[in-house]
Design an enzyme around this catalytic site. Structure first.
Site, PDB file in Angstrom:
ATOM      1  N   LYS C  12      80.825  43.384  54.716  1.00 35.71           N
ATOM      2  CA  LYS C  12      81.760  43.045  55.586  1.00 35.71           C
ATOM      3  C   LYS C  12      82.851  41.776  54.971  1.00 35.71           C
ATOM      4  O   LYS C  12      81.826  41.133  54.425  1.00 35.71           O
ATOM      5  CB  LYS C  12      81.427  42.888  57.300  1.00 35.71           C
ATOM      6  CG  LYS C  12      82.845  42.487  57.869  1.00 35.71           C
ATOM      7  CD  LYS C  12      83.280  43.756  58.192  1.00 35.71           C
ATOM      8  CE  LYS C  12      82.703  44.627  59.592  1.00 35.71           C
ATOM      9  NZ  LYS C  12      83.486  46.039  60.001  1.00 35.71           N
ATOM     10  N   THR C  57      78.008  47.200  58.032  1.00 30.67           N
ATOM     11  CA  THR C  57      78.933  45.480  58.000  1.00 30.67           C
ATOM     12  C   THR C  57      79.180  45.640  58.862  1.00 30.67           C
ATOM     13  O   THR C  57      79.489  44.078  58.925  1.00 30.67           O
ATOM     14  CB  THR C  57      80.375  46.141  56.695  1.00 30.67           C
ATOM     15  OG1 THR C  57      81.060  47.260  58.647  1.00 30.67           O
ATOM     16  CG2 THR C  57      79.889  47.335  55.975  1.00 30.67           C
ATOM     17  N   ASP C  58      79.379  45.611  60.006  1.00 29.47           N
ATOM     18  CA  ASP C  58      79.421  45.179  61.315  1.00 29.47           C
ATOM     19  C   ASP C  58      78.550  44.029  61.911  1.00 29.47           C
ATOM     20  O   ASP C  58      78.824  43.414  62.154  1.00 29.47           O
ATOM     21  CB  ASP C  58      79.336  46.299  62.626  1.00 29.47           C
ATOM     22  CG  ASP C  58      80.158  45.900  64.050  1.00 29.47           C
ATOM     23  OD1 ASP C  58      81.310  45.719  64.042  1.00 29.47           O
ATOM     24  OD2 ASP C  58      79.567  45.529  64.612  1.00 29.47           O
ATOM     25  N   PHE C 166     103.776  21.119  21.715  1.00 28.24           N
ATOM     26  CA  PHE C 166     104.176  21.938  21.602  1.00 28.24           C
ATOM     27  C   PHE C 166     104.094  22.463  19.932  1.00 28.24           C
ATOM     28  O   PHE C 166     105.566  22.896  20.406  1.00 28.24           O
ATOM     29  CB  PHE C 166     103.351  23.227  22.600  1.00 28.24           C
ATOM     30  CG  PHE C 166     103.283  24.397  22.264  1.00 28.24           C
ATOM     31  CD1 PHE C 166     102.184  24.364  21.988  1.00 28.24           C
ATOM     32  CD2 PHE C 166     103.929  25.496  22.074  1.00 28.24           C
ATOM     33  CE1 PHE C 166     101.790  25.492  21.539  1.00 28.24           C
ATOM     34  CE2 PHE C 166     103.604  26.568  21.741  1.00 28.24           C
ATOM     35  CZ  PHE C 166     102.318  26.521  21.426  1.00 28.24           C
ATOM     36  N   ARG C 183     106.977  18.379  26.805  1.00 26.45           N
ATOM     37  CA  ARG C 183     107.705  18.998  28.467  1.00 26.45           C
ATOM     38  C   ARG C 183     106.767  18.814  29.268  1.00 26.45           C
ATOM     39  O   ARG C 183     105.883  18.164  29.396  1.00 26.45           O
ATOM     40  CB  ARG C 183     106.893  20.157  27.044  1.00 26.45           C
ATOM     41  CG  ARG C 183     105.752  20.568  26.587  1.00 26.45           C
ATOM     42  CD  ARG C 183     105.413  21.684  26.581  1.00 26.45           C
ATOM     43  NE  ARG C 183     103.997  22.034  26.134  1.00 26.45           N
ATOM     44  CZ  ARG C 183     103.536  22.972  26.237  1.00 26.45           C
ATOM     45  NH1 ARG C 183     103.947  24.015  26.300  1.00 26.45           N
ATOM     46  NH2 ARG C 183     102.082  23.719  26.191  1.00 26.45           N
ATOM     47  N   GLN C 231      95.428  24.661  26.134  1.00 24.59           N
ATOM     48  CA  GLN C 231      93.797  25.072  25.298  1.00 24.59           C
ATOM     49  C   GLN C 231      93.429  24.080  25.725  1.00 24.59           C
ATOM     50  O   GLN C 231      91.939  23.707  26.247  1.00 24.59           O
ATOM     51  CB  GLN C 231      93.647  25.545  24.485  1.00 24.59           C
ATOM     52  CG  GLN C 231      94.305  27.276  24.548  1.00 24.59           C
ATOM     53  CD  GLN C 231      95.417  27.484  24.604  1.00 24.59           C
ATOM     54  OE1 GLN C 231      96.912  26.594  24.681  1.00 24.59           O
ATOM     55  NE2 GLN C 231      96.011  28.905  23.975  1.00 24.59           N
ATOM     56  N   ASN C 257     100.378  28.910  32.536  1.00 22.19           N
ATOM     57  CA  ASN C 257     101.362  27.522  32.231  1.00 22.19           C
ATOM     58  C   ASN C 257     102.194  27.739  33.314  1.00 22.19           C
ATOM     59  O   ASN C 257     103.326  28.861  33.011  1.00 22.19           O
ATOM     60  CB  ASN C 257     102.210  28.060  30.521  1.00 22.19           C
ATOM     61  CG  ASN C 257     102.410  26.544  30.201  1.00 22.19           C
ATOM     62  OD1 ASN C 257     102.649  26.001  31.172  1.00 22.19           O
ATOM     63  ND2 ASN C 257     102.205  26.884  28.639  1.00 22.19           N
ATOM     64  N   HIS C 259     105.700  27.620  33.670  1.00 24.70           N
ATOM     65  CA  HIS C 259     106.918  26.780  32.208  1.00 24.70           C
ATOM     66  C   HIS C 259     107.732  26.083  33.207  1.00 24.70           C
ATOM     67  O   HIS C 259     108.530  26.761  34.406  1.00 24.70           O
ATOM     68  CB  HIS C 259     107.203  28.243  31.755  1.00 24.70           C
ATOM     69  CG  HIS C 259     106.700  28.637  31.089  1.00 24.70           C
ATOM     70  ND1 HIS C 259     105.919  28.057  30.012  1.00 24.70           N
ATOM     71  CD2 HIS C 259     105.949  29.791  30.893  1.00 24.70           C
ATOM     72  CE1 HIS C 259     105.321  29.264  29.237  1.00 24.70           C
ATOM     73  NE2 HIS C 259     105.737  30.534  29.723  1.00 24.70           N
TER      74      HIS C 259
END
Lengths: 307, 307, 307, 307
Positions: C12, C57-58, C166, C183, C231, C257, C259
């Site tokens: 469940k 599952t109950d 970058f 940035r 990274q 990322n 932006h």
């Protein structure tokens, strides 16, 4: 007391009811999401917390399920009318009931050839796949005398890959947009239409047929309009409905302009001849308007199409 | 250095590309969401921040749009193969490329009768409505020698309104569930299937036909299985695919059991004869399994069907 | 039979359990979303539909709620360990249990000054507001002998408004990106860390303190790294955890990322001196990597950080 | 012409603007989502597609970014006032502008001890984590003469784990609910409040301080009210605001009753002494009301709190 109570309403929202009707081996589904909002003489529950006038929201939920059995679900509109009438007529303090319903459509799963030979039918009659296109919506309001029924749809995404232009607009110091003579026009339709059926003495519309025809006219108007602006397309969609469906007096659309930007491929030595587009999420233009039958009153709220 | 770098990958995710192909007045759409993940000799960008081996994710985005023009989009799979090959063969440090694509299907808007007479056709040829049913997906992985193609779908909601039972299960001290001899079985299918096409020397499958047929067999198996457990239905769906589609060696499904509970109407003096159900959101049973062609290797990751 | 069954599991999912502990007038909340997945000798339920080995599952749902009472919820990890052990040791056919838990944090509502004088405390002790920041997650897997505990978080959005560059990347024919020397770096952190606690003989970590400290080191590494690539930042976040938390041997991050593009204001005669940014939705760079303690095995699945 | 145009508006929605202000090494963020809706003499663009009166939605987007530079973003309200005034006063055909803004709050990441010694400060001054709690909203409407400012918040989830009862309500044939004398009361607050500042001659409120104080009073009223109904709690939240904030004349709340059901543990031989709850998703009670300063006009639309 320096503060007073204004408009108020309460009820159980988003009751998910699925009704299966068995016609021999052939089953039918109605799959609804029902929200109840009641209002009336409810000052005390706000001021002192006395619940003496309050039918619990749990009871409004139970009523939705019980009515699915007692009345069936012929259409979302008809089901909402049963519910609204019940709350207003059976509960002294309740003077107005508003029922909002979303409906999800299902279609049958086609059987395999082998199986259809075996069962002598071309479809398995109890197996379904959710259509998953637009969500159909309706809102029924009843004050004990008059009805207001506003139906519609949301999340129906449409696109014309040509026959759309945009030019001749105002330019100010912040304008950088280039004029376009062949662009994609795409939108996610949210539309609502109000019926002129308002009282029990009138002949009730055929809600299912009305929806199917209204949707068809709306889509055809979208497809067949050579568009100089999304506003023009919107107006054509609305007026096509008013002109073809005498049961409808007012239509309102909220149409986000789902921008598809032509990608600049020139840096890569390629020419983009209206072929490759970037589908943007945000921001989007948002065009909203009401279209009315001449002489009709404007009653669909400005914000309703965005709920 | 006490820490080391393990598996890593990078790229631009969710590039939304729409490609319009004009065949005279008849337009065709391919509407994709493309995610690129590249890996290889990338230690330095993690350790020192040197980008000397890094093709920017912005460039991988540009490549997606440029390739839509240069190669067209015959199918999501074919498009992903072009992209994966390009990154691995053109960039020395890149040893593996993985392309994931979602595809959204569109269908044509039928023209009005008046219009179809005018244009001599029964459809407006540049107007579309998004189908809005399942999302088709594919993942292409290439390491310079071998291909792995895993396709599938997600968000396809299906229901059998009868022919489902659940009984004979284990009971422990926490078990309160009543056995069921006629229940609704509904699920939101997430499925993935792996092709046995792995190298350029093999004849490539017809990706579009394969998808259409695999989907059909899967739906028919769902509809035609008299179900004693959702696991049994899942296994039938998978083995029907393996048995009918020789290009596929492995299938994995993640099937949430979308519970529809019979509402107890007895307090209201009503009998609920498998008619009125409450559609629950959470919790849900979740049934997941892989089905393999005898002798095939198990390669679809356990978690992939839930992405 | 030409098809065979591969990896499979069931249970469940998304059991929403809220546990209130009353310490006099002071209440404490644990708010969890618990998903159970069991596997073992389950061939028959797939092949024939026999449920003779299937705990419903109950029942797994009922067990979650009963254990919240019987064992309390000291931490999500400890609660998952109780559950996993129970299913594997009490059910003969179950050989492995995997428990996944999301946890939502709440903080107290500060009382008004007047009220705090009255009750002699600076906080109302039973009133809470959901913190609403990251979602804390854990996955406990038990095979009857060994434990694997992987914890982490998702949806924690962070930003550095400077100290990110970058440049120096590969340029090919599809590269148009300009180099950036100042940035914004923003991401929505999805992280998972694996504990080296694997058996009952070892001293168990303090799960709550471990989470708090791991989160702190991760955020500080993000803030304090002068970044030449996302990274590099990711690697610093992971190695900071490994270096400071001896109970953790492996970390994996999936970092979109997010932006933030500097808006070109020159057409309006304005200079944008790193002030006004457009926050984009899609596409986004997606940077994913595993960081390991030297000598540790890589066990967190590639796809897990995106679930 | 049998159809006529009713209310209409257009503009660019969801412009995501992030403004960084540098105060030496200390940076500040304003993070907004701005939607513009303009209306006025726009019949022709709907009827004929003439854009002669239409300032493109792209221009309204550009204006948002340019104004972030030209005027800064002191508060969402002040920024919206600049924008609304500009469109109405600079464009002849535009008679009314409505600006809607969502604001996302960020908090600083605390620096590590080592780092803070180094930089001589206890916080890294350019690193932030998104607070992630409520979303703050505002709507500014200007018709060339008068202002209407409605601010508020959404998605703030609160809970009282005791001091809530529900009994003494109406019972009809569909009522099965048991009375409760100690229950959890939880809701996800959507609230809007209207300022009595309406013209440029009046002294403008301090928007930031007003928000902070209004939120505080609202939360304290939620925490300190011993609740006999959610309506009573709602009324207390609203009247506490009216009584403490003279700049506000009207408040409207939409409060879903996020049900937490006590789990029945008796079948397992356990007593649930208000400890273990199941947090339900749907359906939910939905309580909505307006609270007014005596004599004030009711102007917040019924549907606005659900947008």
């Amino acid at each position: 007391m320096p503060t007073i109570l204004g408009q108020n309403q309460y009820g159980k929202a988003e009751n998910r009811v699925v009704k299966i009707t068995r016609d021999g081996a052939t089953h039918h589904i109605k799959d609804l999401n029902v929200s109840v909002a009641l209002s009336g003489d409810m000052d005390e529950v706000h001021y002192s917390g006395s619940n003496a006038h309050v039918l619990p929201t749990d009871t409004t939920k139970n009523t939705v399920y019980a009515f699915a059995k007692e009345h069936g679900i012929e259409s979302a509109e008809q089901f909402g009318i049963h519910l609204a009438r019940h709350f207003v007529t059976s509960q002294e303090p309740i003077t107005t009931a508003r029922i909002r319903i979303e409906e999800y459509e299902w279609e049958r799963i086609a059987a395999s050839d082998a199986n259809s030979r075996f069962i002598g039918a071309d479809e398995v009659r109890h197996s379904f796949v959710r259509k998953g296109q637009e969500t159909r919506v309706t809102q029924i309001t009843y004050d004990g005398e008059n009805w207001e029924v506003i139906s519609g749809l949301k999340d129906l995404i449409v696109m014309n890959s040509t026959n759309s232009e945009f030019w001749g607009y105002v330019k100010d110091k912040y304008t950088t947009l280039q004029e376009a003579y062949d662009r994609i026009l795409a939108t996610q339709v949210s539309g609502r239409w109000r019926f002129n059926w308002t009282d029990d003495e009138q002949r009730m519309p055929n809600w299912e047929k009305s929806y199917e025809q209204t949707r068809k006219h709306m889509l055809q108007a979208f497809a067949e309009t050579y568009s100089l602006s999304l506003q023009q397309t919107l107006y054509q969609m609305g007026s096509r409905i008013i002109n073809n469906r005498s049961e409808i007096d007012e239509v309102r659309f909220s149409l986000p302009n789902k921008h598809h930007f032509l990608v600049d491929l020139e840096p890569f030595g390629l020419k983009n001849d209206n072929e490759v587009y970037y589908a943007a999420d945000r921001p989007y233009g948002l065009i909203e308007a009401t279209i009315l039958r001449d002489g009709a009153e404007q009653l669909i709220p400005v914000d309703m199409t965005n709920l």
